[in-house]
Write a protein that holds these residues in place. Sequence first.
Motif, PDB file in Angstrom:
ATOM      1  N   MET A  34      53.866  38.134  28.047  1.00 36.55           N
ATOM      2  CA  MET A  34      52.553  38.562  28.531  1.00 36.55           C
ATOM      3  C   MET A  34      51.817  39.221  27.377  1.00 36.55           C
ATOM      4  SD  MET A  34      53.421  40.005  32.337  1.00 36.55           S
ATOM      5  CE  MET A  34      51.694  39.966  32.853  1.00 36.55           C
ATOM      6  N   GLY A  35      50.515  39.134  27.418  1.00 33.84           N
ATOM      7  CA  GLY A  35      49.738  39.662  26.306  1.00 33.84           C
ATOM      8  C   GLY A  35      48.420  40.262  26.735  1.00 33.84           C
ATOM      9  N   TRP A  36      47.823  40.967  25.787  1.00 30.07           N
ATOM     10  CA  TRP A  36      46.483  41.527  25.944  1.00 30.07           C
ATOM     11  C   TRP A  36      45.584  40.953  24.853  1.00 30.07           C
ATOM     12  CZ3 TRP A  36      44.823  44.526  29.916  1.00 30.07           C
ATOM     13  CH2 TRP A  36      45.795  45.167  30.700  1.00 30.07           C
ATOM     14  N   TYR A  94      38.943  43.827  27.975  1.00 24.80           N
ATOM     15  CA  TYR A  94      40.363  43.593  27.716  1.00 24.80           C
ATOM     16  C   TYR A  94      40.930  42.700  28.818  1.00 24.80           C
ATOM     17  CZ  TYR A  94      40.501  46.835  23.853  1.00 24.80           C
ATOM     18  OH  TYR A  94      40.305  47.444  22.628  1.00 24.80           O
ATOM     19  N   TYR A  95      41.556  41.629  28.386  1.00 25.33           N
ATOM     20  CA  TYR A  95      42.123  40.648  29.295  1.00 25.33           C
ATOM     21  C   TYR A  95      43.643  40.622  29.183  1.00 25.33           C
ATOM     22  CZ  TYR A  95      37.354  38.781  29.411  1.00 25.33           C
ATOM     23  OH  TYR A  95      36.002  38.635  29.555  1.00 25.33           O
ATOM     24  N   CYS A  96      44.260  40.525  30.328  1.00 22.95           N
ATOM     25  CA  CYS A  96      45.701  40.340  30.402  1.00 22.95           C
ATOM     26  C   CYS A  96      45.974  38.855  30.609  1.00 22.95           C
ATOM     27  CB  CYS A  96      46.232  41.159  31.582  1.00 22.95           C
ATOM     28  SG  CYS A  96      47.916  40.846  32.042  1.00 22.95           S
ATOM     29  N   ALA A  97      47.075  38.376  30.061  1.00 21.87           N
ATOM     30  CA  ALA A  97      47.413  36.966  30.205  1.00 21.87           C
ATOM     31  C   ALA A  97      48.921  36.805  30.227  1.00 21.87           C
ATOM     32  CB  ALA A  97      46.811  36.156  29.066  1.00 21.87           C
ATOM     33  N   THR A  98      49.369  35.694  30.823  1.00 21.15           N
ATOM     34  CA  THR A  98      50.796  35.429  30.877  1.00 21.15           C
ATOM     35  C   THR A  98      51.077  33.985  30.490  1.00 21.15           C
ATOM     36  OG1 THR A  98      52.769  35.592  32.274  1.00 21.15           O
ATOM     37  CG2 THR A  98      50.777  34.791  33.332  1.00 21.15           C
ATOM     38  N   SER A  99      52.221  33.773  29.885  1.00 20.81           N
ATOM     39  CA  SER A  99      52.575  32.453  29.380  1.00 20.81           C
ATOM     40  C   SER A  99      53.895  31.972  29.955  1.00 20.81           C
ATOM     41  CB  SER A  99      52.658  32.485  27.860  1.00 20.81           C
ATOM     42  OG  SER A  99      53.173  31.264  27.362  1.00 20.81           O
ATOM     43  N   TYR A 100      53.925  30.677  30.260  1.00 20.89           N
ATOM     44  CA  TYR A 100      55.157  30.018  30.684  1.00 20.89           C
ATOM     45  C   TYR A 100      55.559  28.944  29.676  1.00 20.89           C
ATOM     46  CZ  TYR A 100      54.475  32.400  35.083  1.00 20.89           C
ATOM     47  OH  TYR A 100      54.321  33.383  36.046  1.00 20.89           O
ATOM     48  N   SER A 101      55.049  29.101  28.472  1.00 19.87           N
ATOM     49  CA  SER A 101      55.270  28.092  27.440  1.00 19.87           C
ATOM     50  C   SER A 101      56.353  28.548  26.483  1.00 19.87           C
ATOM     51  CB  SER A 101      53.953  27.840  26.683  1.00 19.87           C
ATOM     52  OG  SER A 101      52.924  27.457  27.564  1.00 19.87           O
ATOM     53  N   LEU A 102      57.545  28.022  26.634  1.00 22.25           N
ATOM     54  CA  LEU A 102      58.673  28.386  25.783  1.00 22.25           C
ATOM     55  C   LEU A 102      58.382  28.033  24.343  1.00 22.25           C
ATOM     56  CD1 LEU A 102      61.590  29.344  25.495  1.00 22.25           C
ATOM     57  CD2 LEU A 102      62.322  26.983  25.910  1.00 22.25           C
ATOM     58  N   GLY A 103      58.563  29.018  23.456  1.00 19.91           N
ATOM     59  CA  GLY A 103      58.396  28.783  22.033  1.00 19.91           C
ATOM     60  C   GLY A 103      56.976  28.845  21.519  1.00 19.91           C
ATOM     61  N   ALA A 104      56.020  29.046  22.389  1.00 22.06           N
ATOM     62  CA  ALA A 104      54.627  29.101  21.943  1.00 22.06           C
ATOM     63  C   ALA A 104      54.362  30.432  21.232  1.00 22.06           C
ATOM     64  CB  ALA A 104      53.691  28.935  23.125  1.00 22.06           C
ATOM     65  N   TYR A 112      48.710  30.837  26.437  1.00 19.70           N
ATOM     66  CA  TYR A 112      48.733  31.503  27.727  1.00 19.70           C
ATOM     67  C   TYR A 112      48.208  30.601  28.829  1.00 19.70           C
ATOM     68  CZ  TYR A 112      49.900  35.634  25.082  1.00 19.70           C
ATOM     69  OH  TYR A 112      50.544  36.531  24.271  1.00 19.70           O
ATOM     70  N   ASP A 113      48.832  30.731  29.979  1.00 21.22           N
ATOM     71  CA  ASP A 113      48.519  29.849  31.100  1.00 21.22           C
ATOM     72  C   ASP A 113      47.610  30.484  32.150  1.00 21.22           C
ATOM     73  OD1 ASP A 113      51.811  29.282  30.449  1.00 21.22           O
ATOM     74  OD2 ASP A 113      50.415  27.588  30.385  1.00 21.22           O
ATOM     75  N   TYR A 114      47.703  31.775  32.314  1.00 20.73           N
ATOM     76  CA  TYR A 114      46.908  32.476  33.321  1.00 20.73           C
ATOM     77  C   TYR A 114      46.264  33.713  32.706  1.00 20.73           C
ATOM     78  CZ  TYR A 114      49.471  29.533  36.563  1.00 20.73           C
ATOM     79  OH  TYR A 114      50.017  28.453  37.213  1.00 20.73           O
ATOM     80  N   TRP A 115      45.065  33.997  33.171  1.00 18.70           N
ATOM     81  CA  TRP A 115      44.288  35.119  32.643  1.00 18.70           C
ATOM     82  C   TRP A 115      43.725  35.957  33.789  1.00 18.70           C
ATOM     83  CZ3 TRP A 115      43.389  35.858  27.337  1.00 18.70           C
ATOM     84  CH2 TRP A 115      43.860  34.828  26.504  1.00 18.70           C
ATOM     85  N   GLY A 116      43.601  37.256  33.518  1.00 20.04           N
ATOM     86  CA  GLY A 116      42.935  38.131  34.462  1.00 20.04           C
ATOM     87  C   GLY A 116      41.439  38.112  34.253  1.00 20.04           C
ATOM     88  N   GLN A 117      40.732  38.876  35.073  1.00 24.51           N
ATOM     89  CA  GLN A 117      39.272  38.928  35.006  1.00 24.51           C
ATOM     90  C   GLN A 117      38.776  39.908  33.946  1.00 24.51           C
ATOM     91  OE1 GLN A 117      37.080  36.920  36.790  1.00 24.51           O
ATOM     92  NE2 GLN A 117      39.033  35.876  37.132  1.00 24.51           N
ATOM     93  N   GLY A 118      39.637  40.779  33.489  1.00 25.59           N
ATOM     94  CA  GLY A 118      39.259  41.699  32.428  1.00 25.59           C
ATOM     95  C   GLY A 118      38.857  43.073  32.928  1.00 25.59           C
ATOM     96  N   THR A 119      38.996  44.052  32.049  1.00 23.08           N
ATOM     97  CA  THR A 119      38.559  45.406  32.325  1.00 23.08           C
ATOM     98  C   THR A 119      37.819  45.933  31.101  1.00 23.08           C
ATOM     99  OG1 THR A 119      39.281  47.609  33.065  1.00 23.08           O
ATOM    100  CG2 THR A 119      40.758  46.452  31.559  1.00 23.08           C
ATOM    101  N   GLN A 120      36.702  46.592  31.338  1.00 20.96           N
ATOM    102  CA  GLN A 120      35.850  47.042  30.249  1.00 20.96           C
ATOM    103  C   GLN A 120      36.369  48.346  29.646  1.00 20.96           C
ATOM    104  OE1 GLN A 120      32.828  45.679  28.898  1.00 20.96           O
ATOM    105  NE2 GLN A 120      33.140  47.305  27.369  1.00 20.96           N
TER     106      GLN A 120
END
Length: 125
Positions: A34-36, A94-104, A112-120
């Motif tokens: 997961m990332g920001w 600032y956006y949060c995101a999550t990945s299901y991609s092995l090795g990426a 990243y496969d999914y993203w949030g709407q963000g927070t200012q």
Amino acid sequence: QVQLVESGGGLVQPGGSLRLSCLASGRTYSNYFMGWFRQAPGKEREFVAAISWNGIRTDYSDSAEGRFFISRDNAKTTVFLQMNNVKPEDTGIYYCATSYSLGAPMTEGRSYDYWGQGTQVTVSA
């Protein structure tokens, strides 16, 4: 499907601290990391920090290194970004995101496969 909801943004003075949270729901198991990311007005989205599924591996942008800290809870459904000694240039959505991609690569948005709407986040005196 995965839903990501960020919270914790707001107005903070330079030198202050802020803690962002990202709650994941839906398919929360087996994500690899997961990332920001953040996007300032008129600029492209940029990587801030990322953390592996087990919390062992983390990665930071040069601007975040030493000031920001990413973590995730034991249930692996929430990821946090502790922002310390913030600067005006940290302002952005600032956006949060999550990945299901092995090795990426964790630092690239395309991983990243999914993203949030963000927070200012606004850093201003």
